[in-house]
Motif scaffolding. Structure first.
Motif, PDB file in Angstrom:
ATOM      1  N   UNK A 166       9.506  12.494   1.757  1.00 20.20           N
ATOM      2  CA  UNK A 166       8.541  11.662   2.482  1.00 20.20           C
ATOM      3  C   UNK A 166       9.122  10.261   2.621  1.00 20.20           C
ATOM      4  N   UNK A 167       8.886   9.655   3.776  1.00 19.08           N
ATOM      5  CA  UNK A 167       9.125   8.226   3.909  1.00 19.08           C
ATOM      6  C   UNK A 167       7.761   7.616   4.186  1.00 19.08           C
ATOM      7  N   UNK A 168       7.332   6.683   3.339  1.00 17.38           N
ATOM      8  CA  UNK A 168       6.037   6.030   3.549  1.00 17.38           C
ATOM      9  C   UNK A 168       6.304   4.567   3.878  1.00 17.38           C
ATOM     10  N   UNK A 169       5.833   4.135   5.049  1.00 16.99           N
ATOM     11  CA  UNK A 169       6.031   2.751   5.483  1.00 16.99           C
ATOM     12  C   UNK A 169       4.671   2.095   5.722  1.00 16.99           C
ATOM     13  N   UNK A 170       4.648   0.769   5.779  1.00 13.35           N
ATOM     14  CA  UNK A 170       3.459   0.065   6.235  1.00 13.35           C
ATOM     15  C   UNK A 170       3.299   0.313   7.722  1.00 13.35           C
ATOM     16  N   UNK A 171       2.053   0.330   8.222  1.00 16.27           N
ATOM     17  CA  UNK A 171       1.882   0.641   9.653  1.00 16.27           C
ATOM     18  C   UNK A 171       2.445  -0.462  10.542  1.00 16.27           C
ATOM     19  N   UNK A 172       2.447  -1.699  10.045  1.00  8.97           N
ATOM     20  CA  UNK A 172       3.101  -2.761  10.791  1.00  8.97           C
ATOM     21  C   UNK A 172       3.424  -3.897   9.842  1.00  8.97           C
ATOM     22  N   UNK A 173       4.350  -4.753  10.260  1.00  4.04           N
ATOM     23  CA  UNK A 173       4.651  -5.950   9.480  1.00  4.04           C
ATOM     24  C   UNK A 173       3.777  -7.066  10.041  1.00  4.04           C
ATOM     25  N   UNK A 195       0.847  -1.201   0.000  1.00  5.79           N
ATOM     26  CA  UNK A 195       0.000   0.000   0.000  1.00  5.79           C
ATOM     27  C   UNK A 195       0.883   1.253   0.000  1.00  5.79           C
ATOM     28  N   UNK A 196       1.995   1.186   0.725  1.00  2.00           N
ATOM     29  CA  UNK A 196       2.925   2.328   0.776  1.00  2.00           C
ATOM     30  C   UNK A 196       3.558   2.574  -0.588  1.00  2.00           C
ATOM     31  N   UNK A 197       3.978   1.497  -1.255  1.00  2.00           N
ATOM     32  CA  UNK A 197       4.571   1.636  -2.594  1.00  2.00           C
ATOM     33  C   UNK A 197       3.540   2.277  -3.521  1.00  2.00           C
ATOM     34  N   UNK A 198       2.303   1.762  -3.460  1.00  2.00           N
ATOM     35  CA  UNK A 198       1.237   2.288  -4.320  1.00  2.00           C
ATOM     36  C   UNK A 198       1.037   3.785  -4.094  1.00  2.00           C
ATOM     37  N   UNK A 199       1.015   4.193  -2.822  1.00  2.00           N
ATOM     38  CA  UNK A 199       0.779   5.609  -2.519  1.00  2.00           C
ATOM     39  C   UNK A 199       1.909   6.474  -3.082  1.00  2.00           C
ATOM     40  N   UNK A 200       3.131   5.980  -2.931  1.00  2.00           N
ATOM     41  CA  UNK A 200       4.282   6.733  -3.453  1.00  2.00           C
ATOM     42  C   UNK A 200       4.189   6.856  -4.977  1.00  2.00           C
ATOM     43  N   UNK A 201       3.795   5.757  -5.629  1.00  2.00           N
ATOM     44  CA  UNK A 201       3.693   5.788  -7.094  1.00  2.00           C
ATOM     45  C   UNK A 201       2.602   6.757  -7.539  1.00  2.00           C
ATOM     46  N   UNK A 202       1.487   6.779  -6.796  1.00  2.00           N
ATOM     47  CA  UNK A 202       0.408   7.708  -7.167  1.00  2.00           C
ATOM     48  C   UNK A 202       0.858   9.159  -7.036  1.00  2.00           C
ATOM     49  N   UNK A 203       1.660   9.447  -5.993  1.00  2.00           N
ATOM     50  CA  UNK A 203       2.168  10.817  -5.824  1.00  2.00           C
ATOM     51  C   UNK A 203       3.113  11.165  -6.968  1.00  2.00           C
TER      52      UNK A 203
END
Lengths: 275, 308
Positions: free
Chosen positions: A139-146, A68-76
């Protein structure tokens, strides 16, 4: 935000800055840390010797929150708000596959910090802090947890170490001028915070629906660069602060009974004293 | 040893999650409570009455009107040096700011503990509760979030702690509160309800949740949902019970039209009594249910409401 302002001004001629031609170049990088974990569709099995969870011959994938984090970064990036998306993983050699997944989704390049064995959020955050120092992302976008250790710590720890603001459990990211509004999923509903940039965001489930990598993009990803590093390159000590002594199955519930009617159910619950 | 519990509250009331956290902290030593908020004197008074608490630290300042992670971490760090352990309920507030405290102290946070084995050793769920890890910390200060359903609540009355005012920390200036959309309901909150009735994908639509709500009103129960029902748009996300939603452990949990995906079970399997109503007798939910009823929920739920 990495803001590069270039001025062409004739300083020798004195005070002409106001009329001098200048060009503004905004080049924001987004760093997305990704973790290789047991695929979310597979039920983790505890090893019979209690030393951990069986990882041999188990399908491994990118942590779903990281996708989800990768997706958000790509959308930005696709919205013209970022120039480069860098995926980074701290893990064994095989974590390069996880990076390739991110590259196939559309990230530009990868960094693999080779580390065998357990890696704690505290250590991971320290390594990421050094990666941030080298790459200067906005920005650093991470998953909220593993979904393996369920720690839910790395993003927050990284934000503290960097002295940055954080927007955790994000369901919406709205990038502004020098700041970002993050809508967060909290116990009672939603909350929005405004963060100065640069900032750390951690992704919750509803932030977006990650794309599937297309075959051409999977092929293309094979040629994208992955830089290999070690924790020592960043001067980070990987000694564990938390040692796992034992891993066991959770206590099992005793088998219940099937009742044949609503009346029987109500009677049973009254008998138990719960209604 | 002295342990500091960071209080969960809404500036008006001390939340039950704090009481369960006090129980976990009491296993480590003398217990102090930190109340950070704005106009929250009543919360400090309530905290001082909790059995087993010897001191309440109160920081009442507009900076803490909303629980910003950057501010809560700073104020907790300003007193951290006096404590051997710092605990917070694993709510979205605690989970948000406590890792910042751990990072600043250079210690590994011990997340969502379900048992205190000894001063250095704790049990915590991993893999969505499919395994329980026993972990030993080598850090001098233990920074801990507590899964509150795993601990009994400390008595809210009977204590007589002193209340000490402390100074606010300078604002970080890097984040600010913009707004919130909180669900309002007359029903009890999911995390503190004695009875919960939850609907799943089998409910078919948001409107159909009305039949569950009618039962909830008769029982004084909270209404929950599975992730499938939330993802289908039947109800808002804050209804969600499960690994990625709320972790609950009421006296009675009634699962209606819920198949029992691992992720849902992880959020409710510690409930005292579990009832499953589902027309599919093969549904995995029946494996954790104390009482199962194989029936069409659209017949069974209205009948249940009448029978109560």
């Amino acid at each position: 935000m990495r803001l590069i302002l270039m001025f062409w001004a004739d300083f020798r001629g004195g005070n002409h800055l106001g009329s001098a031609p200048f060009r503004e170049v905004i080049s924001m990088k987004i760093l997305v840390p990704v973790k290789r974990v047991i695929d979310y569709n597979i039920k983790a099995r505890v090893k019979s010797d209690g030393s951990g969870v069986e990882l041999a011959n188990v399908k491994m994938s990118m942590n779903p929150f990281d996708e989800i984090s990768v997706e958000e970064a790509l959308r930005l990036k696709e919205a013209g708000k970022a120039e480069e998306v860098i995926v980074v993983s701290i893990g064994p050699k095989e974590a390069s596959e996880t990076l390739r997944t991110g590259l196939a989704m559309g990230a530009d390049r990868g960094i693999l910090v080779l580390h065998d064995g357990e890696s704690e959020p505290l250590t991971v955050a320290k390594i990421l802090k050094e990666v941030v120092a080298a790459e200067a992302p906005g920005l650093v976008i991470l998953g909220k947890q593993a979904i393996d250790d369920d720690c839910n710590q790395t993003g927050q720890m990284l934000a503290q170490m960097l002295g940055w603001g954080q927007g955790t459990f994000a369901s919406k990211v709205d990038l502004g001028e020098g700041s970002v509004d993050v809508t967060r999923e909290i116990d009672g509903g939603l909350e929005t915070v405004k963060l100065n940039m640069p900032a750390v965001v951690t992704a919750d489930l509803r932030l977006n629906e990650p794309r599937y990598a297309s075959l051409p993009n999977i092929m293309k990803a094979k040629r994208k660069p992955i830089d290999e590093k070690t924790p020592a390159d960043y001067g980070v000590d990987t000694a564990l602060h938390l040692t796992t002594l034992k891993v066991e199955e959770p206590p099992k519930r005793e088998a219940g009974i099937i009742v044949d009617s609503v009346e029987a159910l109500v009677a049973a619950l009254k008998d138990k004293g719960v209604i | 040893m002295t342990a500091l519990v960071f209080a969960e509250h809404d500036n008006l009331e001390l939340k039950d999650a704090t009481l369960a956290t006090v129980t976990a902290a009491a296993a480590l030593g003398d217990v102090h409570i930190l109340v950070a908020g704005s106009g929250c004197a009543a919360v400090a008074d309530a905290a001082a009455k909790v059995m087993g608490v010897s001191k309440v630290l109160l920081v009442d300042d507009a900076a803490y009107a909303h629980p910003l992670a950057e501010e809560l971490a700073a104020v907790t760090l300003s007193v951290a040096g006096n404590y051997d352990a710092i605990l917070v309920p694993a709510t979205t507030t605690g989970k948000n700011f406590m890792p910042r405290v751990a990072a600043a102290l250079d210690v590994m946070q011990i997340s969502e503990i379900v048992e205190v084995v000894d001063a250095n050793t704790f049990k915590r769920p991993i893999y969505a509760g499919n395994a329980i890890a026993t972990v030993e910390s080598s850090d001098a200060v233990k920074v801990i979030t507590v899964r509150t359903t795993a601990f009994d609540k400390a008595d809210a009355e009977g204590g007589s702690a002193t209340i000490e005012n402390m100074a606010a920390t300078p604002p970080s200036g890097i984040s600010s509160y913009v707004g919130s959309e909180l669900s309002s309901s007359d029903r009890p909150e999911l995390t503190s309800a004695k009875i919960i009735i939850s609907g799943g994908r089998g409910m078919g639509s948001g409107e159909n949740f009305a039949i569950i709500e009618a039962v909830a009103d008769k029982l004084g129960a909270a209404v929950g949902a599975s992730r499938a029902a939330v993802d289908a748009g039947f109800v808002p996300n804050d209804y969600q019970v499960g690994q990625t939603g709320k972790i609950v452990a009421p006296e009675l949990y009634i699962a209606v039209g819920i198949s029992g995906a691992i992720q849902h079970l992880a959020g409710m399997k510690d409930s005292k009594v579990i009832v499953a109503i589902n027309k599919d007798e093969e549904a995995p939910i029946f494996q954790v249910a104390d009482y199962g009823l194989v029936a069409d929920l659209f017949d069974a739920i209205p009948a249940l409401e009448k029978a109560l």
